[in-house]
Design a protein around this motif. Sequence first.
Motif, short mmCIF file in Angstrom:
data_model
loop_
_atom_site.label_atom_id
_atom_site.label_comp_id
_atom_site.label_asym_id
_atom_site.label_seq_id
_atom_site.Cartn_x
_atom_site.Cartn_y
_atom_site.Cartn_z
N LEU A 24 0.84 -1.20 0.00
CA LEU A 24 0.00 0.00 0.00
C LEU A 24 0.87 1.25 0.00
O LEU A 24 1.88 1.31 0.72
CB LEU A 24 -0.89 0.03 1.25
N THR A 25 0.50 2.21 -0.81
CA THR A 25 1.11 3.54 -0.75
C THR A 25 0.05 4.49 -0.21
O THR A 25 -1.07 4.53 -0.70
CB THR A 25 1.61 4.00 -2.13
N ILE A 26 0.44 5.23 0.82
CA ILE A 26 -0.53 6.04 1.58
C ILE A 26 -0.01 7.45 1.71
O ILE A 26 1.17 7.67 2.03
CB ILE A 26 -0.74 5.42 2.98
N ARG A 27 -0.91 8.42 1.45
CA ARG A 27 -0.54 9.82 1.62
C ARG A 27 -0.92 10.27 3.03
O ARG A 27 -2.06 10.05 3.48
CB ARG A 27 -1.25 10.70 0.60
N GLY A 28 0.05 10.88 3.70
CA GLY A 28 -0.19 11.43 5.03
C GLY A 28 0.90 12.41 5.38
O GLY A 28 2.02 12.02 5.74
N GLU A 29 0.62 13.68 5.26
CA GLU A 29 1.66 14.70 5.42
C GLU A 29 2.24 14.73 6.83
O GLU A 29 3.45 14.89 7.01
CB GLU A 29 1.11 16.08 5.04
N LYS A 30 1.39 14.56 7.83
CA LYS A 30 1.86 14.67 9.21
C LYS A 30 2.70 13.48 9.61
O LYS A 30 3.78 13.61 10.18
CB LYS A 30 0.68 14.85 10.16
N VAL A 31 2.20 12.26 9.33
CA VAL A 31 2.91 11.07 9.80
C VAL A 31 4.20 10.82 9.04
O VAL A 31 5.09 10.10 9.53
CB VAL A 31 2.01 9.82 9.73
N THR A 32 4.34 11.40 7.84
CA THR A 32 5.57 11.21 7.06
C THR A 32 6.58 12.32 7.30
O THR A 32 7.70 12.25 6.81
CB THR A 32 5.26 11.16 5.55
N ALA A 33 6.20 13.34 8.08
CA ALA A 33 7.09 14.49 8.27
C ALA A 33 8.42 14.07 8.89
O ALA A 33 9.47 14.63 8.54
CB ALA A 33 6.40 15.54 9.14
N ASP A 34 8.39 13.11 9.82
CA ASP A 34 9.63 12.67 10.45
C ASP A 34 9.80 11.16 10.36
O ASP A 34 10.56 10.56 11.12
CB ASP A 34 9.69 13.11 11.91
#
Length: 232
Positions: A24-34
């Motif tokens: 799965l490829t998932i978009r999530g700006e907050k969880v990928t920030a760090d």
Amino acid sequence: MFTGLIEEIGEITEISPVGDSLRLTIRGEKVTADAGHGDSISVSGVCLTVIEQGEATFAADVMAQSIRVSTLGALSVGDRVNLERAARVDSRLGGHIVQGHVDGTAQLLSVTPEDNWRVLRFALPRELAPLLVDKGSVTLSGVSLTVSNIAPVEDPEPWFEVSLIPETLVATTLVELQPGDRVNVETDILARHVARMLRFGLAAGDDPRGLDLTGSVNAPASAAPQTPTEGN
């Protein structure tokens, strides 16, 4: 470990079959920030490992067992999912201890709207029924919730209810659920340990320390009878 407090709602951007598993490829700006390679992120209650990163996206593999016991195998591109990064040891435990190890799924039976909240009733698989208790904790699609009502033990078709406050309705995908939809269920880890110990007690008989795990207490003859009490 997670707390069941959702950080953001992500979106499935790609699904690639890999043998009997999925990537799965998932978009999530907050969880990928760090996020870094090997980090754990809860995706609608299932603990997944980051194996690739893109621009505000991450990819993770979903093994066959996770597909079998969760709703991840039914996802489509564009679906929204609840996301939470692993808890830090120096942060407050705002929800409860969540492992991201799903026990199974539950089907939504009904939605009862109130003034600014709503009550959701779910059918519960019979094998999971002993692991839920009124006012106890349960994780639904990654969201830490309190059981607000539950079927009597003698009910042949177990069910339970949760009450969603406005914040939960805004911050999670649970607001989108309709009767017939399924959610991932993780029962409380303490309940699972107790159930495991009880099963061993039933198989082995009396506990050597004097406790009969089948339900009675083997007190010495001189001891006064003990009356079980139930706390709130």
